[in-house]
Design a protein around this motif. Structure first.
Motif, PDB file in Angstrom:
ATOM      1  N   ILE A 270      -1.010   4.172  -1.254  1.00 22.30           N
ATOM      2  CA  ILE A 270      -0.834   5.585  -0.911  1.00 22.30           C
ATOM      3  C   ILE A 270      -1.026   5.741   0.585  1.00 22.30           C
ATOM      4  O   ILE A 270      -1.941   5.150   1.169  1.00 22.30           O
ATOM      5  N   VAL A 271      -0.166   6.544   1.201  1.00 21.87           N
ATOM      6  CA  VAL A 271      -0.390   6.949   2.588  1.00 21.87           C
ATOM      7  C   VAL A 271      -0.449   8.475   2.604  1.00 21.87           C
ATOM      8  O   VAL A 271       0.372   9.143   1.978  1.00 21.87           O
TER       9      VAL A 271
ATOM     10  N   ALA B 216      -4.106   4.519   3.017  1.00 20.97           N
ATOM     11  CA  ALA B 216      -4.201   4.749   4.463  1.00 20.97           C
ATOM     12  C   ALA B 216      -4.038   6.240   4.697  1.00 20.97           C
ATOM     13  O   ALA B 216      -3.281   6.915   3.994  1.00 20.97           O
ATOM     14  N   MET B 217      -4.752   6.764   5.685  1.00 23.11           N
ATOM     15  CA  MET B 217      -4.691   8.181   6.007  1.00 23.11           C
ATOM     16  C   MET B 217      -4.599   8.351   7.512  1.00 23.11           C
ATOM     17  O   MET B 217      -5.328   7.699   8.268  1.00 23.11           O
TER      18      MET B 217
ATOM     19  N   ARG C  76      -8.228   3.305   4.873  1.00 23.69           N
ATOM     20  CA  ARG C  76      -7.854   2.920   6.242  1.00 23.69           C
ATOM     21  C   ARG C  76      -7.509   4.203   6.993  1.00 23.69           C
ATOM     22  O   ARG C  76      -6.504   4.839   6.711  1.00 23.69           O
ATOM     23  N   VAL C  77      -8.354   4.596   7.913  1.00 22.58           N
ATOM     24  CA  VAL C  77      -8.167   5.825   8.677  1.00 22.58           C
ATOM     25  C   VAL C  77      -7.486   5.474   9.991  1.00 22.58           C
ATOM     26  O   VAL C  77      -8.033   4.718  10.798  1.00 22.58           O
TER      27      VAL C  77
ATOM     28  N   LEU D 297       2.643   3.929   8.376  1.00 20.88           N
ATOM     29  CA  LEU D 297       3.359   2.989   7.508  1.00 20.88           C
ATOM     30  C   LEU D 297       2.878   1.558   7.708  1.00 20.88           C
ATOM     31  O   LEU D 297       2.741   0.796   6.749  1.00 20.88           O
ATOM     32  N   GLU D 298       2.599   1.184   8.955  1.00 14.94           N
ATOM     33  CA  GLU D 298       2.065  -0.152   9.215  1.00 14.94           C
ATOM     34  C   GLU D 298       0.680  -0.315   8.591  1.00 14.94           C
ATOM     35  O   GLU D 298       0.360  -1.362   8.024  1.00 14.94           O
ATOM     36  N   ALA D 299      -0.138   0.727   8.678  1.00 12.33           N
ATOM     37  CA  ALA D 299      -1.489   0.654   8.128  1.00 12.33           C
ATOM     38  C   ALA D 299      -1.470   0.509   6.620  1.00 12.33           C
ATOM     39  O   ALA D 299      -2.241  -0.282   6.062  1.00 12.33           O
ATOM     40  N   VAL D 300      -0.594   1.243   5.944  1.00 13.83           N
ATOM     41  CA  VAL D 300      -0.569   1.133   4.478  1.00 13.83           C
ATOM     42  C   VAL D 300      -0.050  -0.238   4.059  1.00 13.83           C
ATOM     43  O   VAL D 300      -0.536  -0.819   3.088  1.00 13.83           O
TER      44      VAL D 300
END
Length: 181
Positions: A79-80, A116-117, A144-145, A171-174
């Motif tokens: 989830i993002v 990720a948020m 992941r903030v 998108l990279e973080a998720v």
């Protein structure tokens, strides 16, 4: 390559108007995207909801289903939440799940879903004492903030530019969170 399912959740902040492009980028990266919105974001995008549903191949959601009603989306691989407003971040961190989107991500923490948020707030909001507590609570829960250098950096009130919102960082973080899960 098997398709991974991404829940893309957006709050009512100006970058949400660019969500169709973000969906296309996520799809190009191999995601099956399901779009969820806060009720206000759904109202803002009301003229685009049918097109967004066609783009994703899934109904756009913003409200809880009734008991016994089947879930219309596949289970998420990740989830993002972006853009995440001050209200969404604080409600999520405090476990206040009156909004469907916040309920899903609050439960997602307990289910171990990679999340990720990336917020979208101005400096006046981040000066509020609850803000850092909420950010710390979400980080402590494994979210992941994407906030600060390399992610979203708050601007002065009224000075934001939705075109510069760093969607790519979310998108990279998720993808990274999913990879490391």
């Amino acid at each position: 390559m098997s398709t991974r399912t991404l829940y893309l959740f957006s709050s009512a902040a100006p970058p949400a108007f660019d969500v169709a492009r973000v969906i296309e980028e996520a799809q190009a990266a191999g995601w099956d995207v399901c779009l969820g919105l806060t009720p206000t974001a759904a109202r803002w995008l009301s003229d685009s909801l049918d097109g967004l549903a066609a783009l994703t191949g899934h109904p756009v959601r913003w409200d809880y289903r009734t008991p016994g009603q089947p879930d219309i989306w596949p289970k998420p691989d990740a989830i993002v939440v972006a853009p995440a407003t001050f209200n969404t971040v604080n409600a999520w961190a405090l476990g206040l799940t009156d909004k469907w989107l916040v309920g899903v991500v609050a439960e997602g923490i307990g289910k171990g879903i990679p999340i990720a948020m990336m917020p979208c707030v101005n400096r006046a909001y981040v000066a509020h004492p609850q803000w850092e507590q909420s950010i710390d609570a979400l980080r402590g829960a494994g979210v992941r903030v994407v906030y600060g250098e390399g992610g979203f950096v708050p601007n002065e009130p009224g000075q934001g530019n939705p075109a510069t919102y760093p969607w790519h960082a979310a998108l990279e973080a998720v993808a990274d969170v999913l990879h490391t899960a």
